[in-house]
Scaffold this active site. Sequence first.
Site, PDB file in Angstrom:
ATOM      1  N   SER A 136       5.218  -0.925   2.930  1.00  0.00           N
ATOM      2  CA  SER A 136       3.768  -0.938   3.073  1.00  0.00           C
ATOM      3  C   SER A 136       3.399  -1.783   4.282  1.00  0.00           C
ATOM      4  O   SER A 136       3.786  -2.956   4.364  1.00  0.00           O
ATOM      5  CB  SER A 136       3.120  -1.502   1.802  1.00  0.00           C
ATOM      6  OG  SER A 136       1.720  -1.542   1.932  1.00  0.00           O
ATOM      7  N   LYS A 162       3.979   3.503   4.255  1.00  0.00           N
ATOM      8  CA  LYS A 162       2.594   3.489   3.774  1.00  0.00           C
ATOM      9  C   LYS A 162       1.743   2.713   4.762  1.00  0.00           C
ATOM     10  O   LYS A 162       2.055   1.568   5.111  1.00  0.00           O
ATOM     11  CB  LYS A 162       2.485   2.838   2.386  1.00  0.00           C
ATOM     12  CG  LYS A 162       1.043   2.788   1.890  1.00  0.00           C
ATOM     13  CD  LYS A 162       0.953   2.487   0.397  1.00  0.00           C
ATOM     14  CE  LYS A 162       1.004   1.015   0.090  1.00  0.00           C
ATOM     15  NZ  LYS A 162       0.659   0.743  -1.337  1.00  0.00           N
ATOM     16  N   LYS A 164      -2.134   1.285   5.756  1.00  0.00           N
ATOM     17  CA  LYS A 164      -3.472   0.958   5.282  1.00  0.00           C
ATOM     18  C   LYS A 164      -4.497   1.549   6.252  1.00  0.00           C
ATOM     19  O   LYS A 164      -4.342   1.454   7.483  1.00  0.00           O
ATOM     20  CB  LYS A 164      -3.656  -0.565   5.200  1.00  0.00           C
ATOM     21  CG  LYS A 164      -2.706  -1.262   4.238  1.00  0.00           C
ATOM     22  CD  LYS A 164      -3.057  -0.959   2.795  1.00  0.00           C
ATOM     23  CE  LYS A 164      -2.200  -1.777   1.837  1.00  0.00           C
ATOM     24  NZ  LYS A 164      -2.582  -1.567   0.423  1.00  0.00           N
ATOM     25  N   ASP A 189      -3.169   4.514   2.542  1.00  0.00           N
ATOM     26  CA  ASP A 189      -3.767   3.765   1.432  1.00  0.00           C
ATOM     27  C   ASP A 189      -5.133   3.246   1.870  1.00  0.00           C
ATOM     28  O   ASP A 189      -5.238   2.446   2.798  1.00  0.00           O
ATOM     29  CB  ASP A 189      -2.855   2.602   1.034  1.00  0.00           C
ATOM     30  CG  ASP A 189      -3.380   1.832  -0.167  1.00  0.00           C
ATOM     31  OD1 ASP A 189      -4.377   2.278  -0.775  1.00  0.00           O
ATOM     32  OD2 ASP A 189      -2.784   0.793  -0.510  1.00  0.00           O
ATOM     33  N   GLU A 214      -3.995   7.333  -0.967  1.00  0.00           N
ATOM     34  CA  GLU A 214      -4.070   6.485  -2.155  1.00  0.00           C
ATOM     35  C   GLU A 214      -5.457   5.860  -2.292  1.00  0.00           C
ATOM     36  O   GLU A 214      -5.970   5.259  -1.344  1.00  0.00           O
ATOM     37  CB  GLU A 214      -3.000   5.392  -2.061  1.00  0.00           C
ATOM     38  CG  GLU A 214      -2.904   4.516  -3.298  1.00  0.00           C
ATOM     39  CD  GLU A 214      -1.828   3.457  -3.162  1.00  0.00           C
ATOM     40  OE1 GLU A 214      -1.675   2.663  -4.115  1.00  0.00           O
ATOM     41  OE2 GLU A 214      -1.136   3.404  -2.129  1.00  0.00           O
ATOM     42  N   ASP A 239      -4.547   4.330  -7.836  1.00  0.00           N
ATOM     43  CA  ASP A 239      -3.989   2.985  -7.945  1.00  0.00           C
ATOM     44  C   ASP A 239      -4.937   2.133  -8.777  1.00  0.00           C
ATOM     45  O   ASP A 239      -4.802   2.020 -10.003  1.00  0.00           O
ATOM     46  CB  ASP A 239      -3.782   2.416  -6.535  1.00  0.00           C
ATOM     47  CG  ASP A 239      -3.296   0.967  -6.507  1.00  0.00           C
ATOM     48  OD1 ASP A 239      -3.131   0.363  -7.568  1.00  0.00           O
ATOM     49  OD2 ASP A 239      -3.091   0.445  -5.395  1.00  0.00           O
ATOM     50  N   LYS A 263       1.673  -0.129 -11.031  1.00  0.00           N
ATOM     51  CA  LYS A 263       1.881  -1.549 -10.741  1.00  0.00           C
ATOM     52  C   LYS A 263       1.911  -2.291 -12.068  1.00  0.00           C
ATOM     53  O   LYS A 263       0.968  -2.207 -12.857  1.00  0.00           O
ATOM     54  CB  LYS A 263       0.774  -2.098  -9.842  1.00  0.00           C
ATOM     55  CG  LYS A 263       0.833  -1.558  -8.419  1.00  0.00           C
ATOM     56  CD  LYS A 263      -0.267  -2.135  -7.553  1.00  0.00           C
ATOM     57  CE  LYS A 263      -0.167  -1.596  -6.123  1.00  0.00           C
ATOM     58  NZ  LYS A 263      -1.313  -2.022  -5.282  1.00  0.00           N
ATOM     59  N   GLY A 291       3.562  -2.297  -4.917  1.00  0.00           N
ATOM     60  CA  GLY A 291       3.861  -3.716  -4.756  1.00  0.00           C
ATOM     61  C   GLY A 291       2.604  -4.556  -4.615  1.00  0.00           C
ATOM     62  O   GLY A 291       1.546  -4.056  -4.223  1.00  0.00           O
TER      63      GLY A 291
END
Length: 369
Positions: A136, A162, A164, A189, A214, A239, A263, A291
Amino acid sequence: MPLNKIVLRKLKMRLKDPFVTSFGKTQDKEFFIIEAKDPDSNAGYGESVAFTVPWYTEETVKTSKHIIEDFLIPILKSSIIHHPNEVTELFRPIKRNNMAKAAIEGAIWDLYAKRENIPLAEALGGENGSIDAGISIGIKPSTQALIHTIEKALEEGYKRIKLKIKPDADVEVLKEVRAHFPDTPIMADANSAYTLEDIDHLKKLDDFNLMMIEQPLAHDDIVDHAKLQAHLNTPICLDESIHSVEDVRKAYELGSCKIINVKIGRVGGLTEAKRIHDFCREHEMEVWCGGMLEAGVGRAHNIALSTLPQFVLPGDTSSSSRYWEKDIIMPEVVTKHGVIEVPDKPGIGYDIDEEAIESFTEWVKEFPM
């Protein structure tokens, strides 16, 4: 499972680099290590994942301390536990506060596995001896910096990237990333940075052959995600909206998503995480393990969970050295060619580095049971 002591330890560790998302930046990670001890000198370990600021969920480090000290430990003290599965039901009268619950429950699961002399992965029903690792990457100050970080991650063998995103750092960034990495498995994400008013904008993400987007919409939403998914070819992964297997059931029936990020802290512990896994396996929904910038104990719990068979996508669990100069476990978690080998020692499979954990400790409190 006799308990004779719970030890609550407050730690503070500095990340190698600040981790930036659409809702904030983290440099110093404050958290708790919970140690559950039995009369035979066995010790199980759990880790809290709440941040100091309530930007991911309503929980914080301070609220976790309050809930653990004033409610959860007293519940354990007045109860008899035969199996870790029972802890979720014992804690049910306490609403929400899933991260506090998961930290305690994780220590109980680790203790149980050590008492049974089996790896935690086996205790959970895991089947895989290794797991694929993704990475990530937070929002970077420039696209070039992001591309450099991706290049390094791919050189290290990570199986999935991944990224952001947020409204002013999404389409153009992904366009440039895709130009450099046309075949790399990439997901985006959004951390709830968009609304349904952005539907035409989000449809542009279909051009980039993403594995998933996500949590694009509100952190507590399931209904609007169903409306959005109907207009997107890219699979939506939920999520923040998912706190229980009941949330997953509703999301499945509404068509809110095609993938679930599990998670442990967000759903209240390993028991509920396993229930979510089992539902998704039955209904052929892909799952992966997210995570929360965990240190070694939390990372070890993620590895054990990821051995369950429906965790078919690479998770966020990566090498300790990706985030920390020194971790609190021995050996540290190591990713080789994008794969983490699952330890076969009893419990979480890693030893606590007592010297390291002491160096990061701010205070310790013991609770006789």
